[in-house]
Motif scaffolding. Sequence first.
Motif, PDB file in Angstrom:
ATOM      1  N   SER A  43      -1.011  -6.324  -2.233  1.00 26.88           N
ATOM      2  CA  SER A  43      -1.747  -6.340  -0.969  1.00 26.88           C
ATOM      3  C   SER A  43      -2.955  -7.270  -1.067  1.00 26.88           C
ATOM      4  O   SER A  43      -3.301  -7.979  -0.108  1.00 26.88           O
ATOM      5  N   ILE A  87       0.821  -1.212   0.000  1.00 26.47           N
ATOM      6  CA  ILE A  87       0.000   0.000   0.000  1.00 26.47           C
ATOM      7  C   ILE A  87       0.858   1.267   0.000  1.00 26.47           C
ATOM      8  O   ILE A  87       0.622   2.201  -0.758  1.00 26.47           O
ATOM      9  N   PHE A  88       1.893   1.284   0.826  1.00 24.06           N
ATOM     10  CA  PHE A  88       2.667   2.511   1.002  1.00 24.06           C
ATOM     11  C   PHE A  88       3.878   2.621   0.070  1.00 24.06           C
ATOM     12  O   PHE A  88       4.281   3.725  -0.281  1.00 24.06           O
ATOM     13  N   LEU A  89       4.456   1.477  -0.339  1.00 25.99           N
ATOM     14  CA  LEU A  89       5.624   1.530  -1.209  1.00 25.99           C
ATOM     15  C   LEU A  89       5.245   1.602  -2.680  1.00 25.99           C
ATOM     16  O   LEU A  89       5.908   2.265  -3.476  1.00 25.99           O
ATOM     17  N   TYR A  90       4.147   0.922  -3.040  1.00 22.83           N
ATOM     18  CA  TYR A  90       3.746   0.872  -4.446  1.00 22.83           C
ATOM     19  C   TYR A  90       2.456   1.651  -4.718  1.00 22.83           C
ATOM     20  O   TYR A  90       1.867   1.523  -5.783  1.00 22.83           O
ATOM     21  N   ASN A  91       2.024   2.430  -3.705  1.00 18.28           N
ATOM     22  CA  ASN A  91       0.833   3.274  -3.860  1.00 18.28           C
ATOM     23  C   ASN A  91      -0.395   2.469  -4.317  1.00 18.28           C
ATOM     24  O   ASN A  91      -1.152   2.916  -5.193  1.00 18.28           O
ATOM     25  N   GLU A  92      -0.556   1.280  -3.738  1.00 19.41           N
ATOM     26  CA  GLU A  92      -1.711   0.466  -4.100  1.00 19.41           C
ATOM     27  C   GLU A  92      -2.975   1.028  -3.454  1.00 19.41           C
ATOM     28  O   GLU A  92      -2.923   1.735  -2.449  1.00 19.41           O
ATOM     29  N   SER A  93      -4.099   0.706  -4.059  1.00 18.15           N
ATOM     30  CA  SER A  93      -5.372   1.298  -3.630  1.00 18.15           C
ATOM     31  C   SER A  93      -5.772   0.875  -2.225  1.00 18.15           C
ATOM     32  O   SER A  93      -5.486  -0.233  -1.780  1.00 18.15           O
ATOM     33  N   GLU A 125      -2.907  -6.272  -7.450  1.00 19.08           N
ATOM     34  CA  GLU A 125      -2.083  -5.627  -6.436  1.00 19.08           C
ATOM     35  C   GLU A 125      -1.568  -6.638  -5.417  1.00 19.08           C
ATOM     36  O   GLU A 125      -2.255  -7.580  -5.051  1.00 19.08           O
TER      37      GLU A 125
END
Length: 287
Positions: free
Chosen positions: A240, A107-113, A238
């Motif tokens: 996550s 979520i935070f490293l790859y800007n996942e939704s 994603e």
Amino acid sequence: MIHLLLSILFSTGLFVIFKYFGIFKVDVLKAIFVNYIVAFTMGFAFAENSFSIVEIPNKPWFLGAVFLGALFVSIFFVMAMTAQRNGVSVTSVAGKMSVVIPVFFGIFLYNESVTVLKFVGIIIALVAVYLASVKEEKSENKKAGLLFPILLFLGSGVIDTTLKYVEVMYVPENEVSIFSGSLFGIAAFFGLIILLIKSIKKREPFGVKNIIAGIVLGIPNYFSIVFLIKALQTKGFESSTLFTINNVGIVVVSTIVGILLFKEQFSTKNKIGVALAIVGIVIVALA
């Protein structure tokens, strides 16, 4: 999606094989070493393109493979120590709950939704993993510390997170088998060092039984990693979401196999956990 499903099935197969290791009194360390040799050989045999072994140290993913190979062997020992000191249920929960680490980094490293539905699904999945994994057992060591469960939790999470990072940054689609084979080869190297140290303290025959067990373990172990990497490379999927479905899926399938194949007894808490796990998977997948 087929790659993720295959990864779950092969990973569940590993738990079944380990169960039989206990039944047939297999030396786990020796079988693990042979398993790494088998997986290493398969990785190079199924390579997507031609290559030279001398080129491997120059590959951009090589250092990541070294780190992961060392972690594979280390976490195996941490898992064994956790089971001995804290019990099987604590080991299972610590290993599976580690999914929060790759989910967090995804979520935070790859800007996942991050949607409300996805968040709710992940929370339900985590609760499900705990309920489905925990067993009603009495720990022989009432004063067992939290050091090894914490190390297992962190180590398992770091393995998944590093695997995702190396795959995203350095492993092209046509080098998945070479990368996987190298990873297992490095793990075999570290395993050999440990075996040699043990043999100095106590010499004993390797045993044909342990070799056969290692071969049986190595085949699904290789495919579980390869299919997980291929699932991570699926566009629009994603990490996550993938790691949540993967870990919870393994818990559900392992539980079903335990009931059908080994006639294991499961509490009401475990049954609720499996039901919640299915709900969690559906929600995360829909999100």
